[in-house]
Write an enzyme that holds these catalytic residues in place. Sequence first.
Site, short mmCIF file in Angstrom:
data_model
loop_
_atom_site.label_atom_id
_atom_site.label_comp_id
_atom_site.label_asym_id
_atom_site.label_seq_id
_atom_site.Cartn_x
_atom_site.Cartn_y
_atom_site.Cartn_z
N HIS A 75 0.94 -1.23 0.08
CA HIS A 75 0.03 0.10 0.12
C HIS A 75 0.82 1.33 -0.03
CE1 HIS A 75 0.59 1.50 4.07
NE2 HIS A 75 0.74 0.14 4.57
N CYS A 76 0.30 2.29 -0.39
CA CYS A 76 0.84 3.68 -0.24
C CYS A 76 0.12 4.46 0.45
CB CYS A 76 1.28 4.27 -1.72
SG CYS A 76 -0.30 4.63 -2.68
N ALA A 77 0.12 5.90 0.32
CA ALA A 77 -0.32 6.82 1.31
C ALA A 77 -2.04 6.64 1.11
CB ALA A 77 -0.29 8.10 1.04
#
Length: 461
Positions: free
Chosen positions: A26-28
């Site tokens: 996942h990212c932000a």
Amino acid sequence: MASNEEIAKQVIEAIGGEENVQSIAHCATRLRIMVHDQEKVDKDAVEEIDKVKGAFFNSGQYQIIFGTGTVNRIYEAVTNQGVSGRAKEEVKEDAKKEGTAFQRAIRTFGDVFVPIIPVLVATGLFMGLRGLLTQDQILALFGLTADSIPENFLLFTEVLTDTAFVFLPALVAWSTFRVFGGTPIIGLILGLMLVSPALPNAWDVAEGAAEPLNFFGFIPVTGYQGSVLPAFFAGLIGAKVEKFFRKRVPEALDLIVTPFVVLLIMIVLSLFALGPILHVVENWIFDGTIALLELPFGLSGLIIGFFNQLIVITGVHHIFNFLEIQLLDNLGFNPFNPIITASIAAQGGAALAVAMKTKQKKVKTLAYPTSLSAFLGITEPAVFGVNLRYGKPFIMGLVGGGVAGFVASIFNLKATGMAITVIPGTLLYLNSQLFLYILVNIIAIGVAFTLTYLFGYKDKE
């Protein structure tokens, strides 16, 4: 509303089950999933899951938008279901053959700079607070003047505001080694060598207060305070050199020999070749950025404000991080931020118009929180979840961004930092610009909202 655990189960089922998951990270704002078979992904089912604000395939990944904070909890819930989670760098490795060479290069650039951004955000906030506390009007409230500020207090604020940029090459080299598979601590030391006190300070040289060291009669050598490209390429090449020697040096000698050889080779290469050449390239990029930002009659704001979110949806917008770092380091302020803010606020205004106009409950429950997310500086939920889905709201958001960007350029707005925008970005304008910054945001939201409400959305669409 479903719990995170229930949402995780629904996500796994909708993407074709655990056996269809190649890797997950996942990212932000997004859950990023590499799947074995894209045909097994039930896209409609994913869109119906609680808290999902949009989903799409990009660069070989199925990206599900949950938003800041929420995505961390969903990722944890998914991995708790037994799905194999891997580092984002490994997922990027799986996707490295997807997209154009330019897209892959920009993604890599983003992987390097994203971990550094939080400290640069903090530095910008410190700059903003110092600007607020040292204003004559604020000091007057306490019966003080600028001469009343203790010198030690100013030195203390310099520690807060200058450290990240003084040692920026160390941060960049550390992160680049990490992304390209080297040992991060070697990258950190290499970056610190580039700003060693033994070298003439780059800022002193620029001001004429110091002279570069002259090697072999034609190679000027200075420190690289605030520079990005020399540290980035030193890290990239250094990680490759390290992996080369790790495969060939006997294990008994690896601990001693490999770091020694890597640092020796890379500091010679960095100071005498990479640094001087890339510093010139860096100056060209900076001059080009300044030329764009100095276009007359507000054209720079109109162009950047309109096209920014188009660039965001291509996924190559991380290049802006480098540009903003360069602006802050060379100018001490960031004229790019208020224009970017205009484009982001406008997309939030368009999503808000959809939320207020629609009579469909699901669209409302999606559009309201995504507009709030945009007002907090994150546009992906609003763009992919609402505006792009219906088409016209996205276009109206582009128009609002262009108009407000034009106003930001006309007023010559300048941020004290980077990476935060709209409501949080207010902290970067705690000076005489605050009213104008708020005005730019109101214009962006107002134009996009009005156009979307009147012309950009109908429920039948």
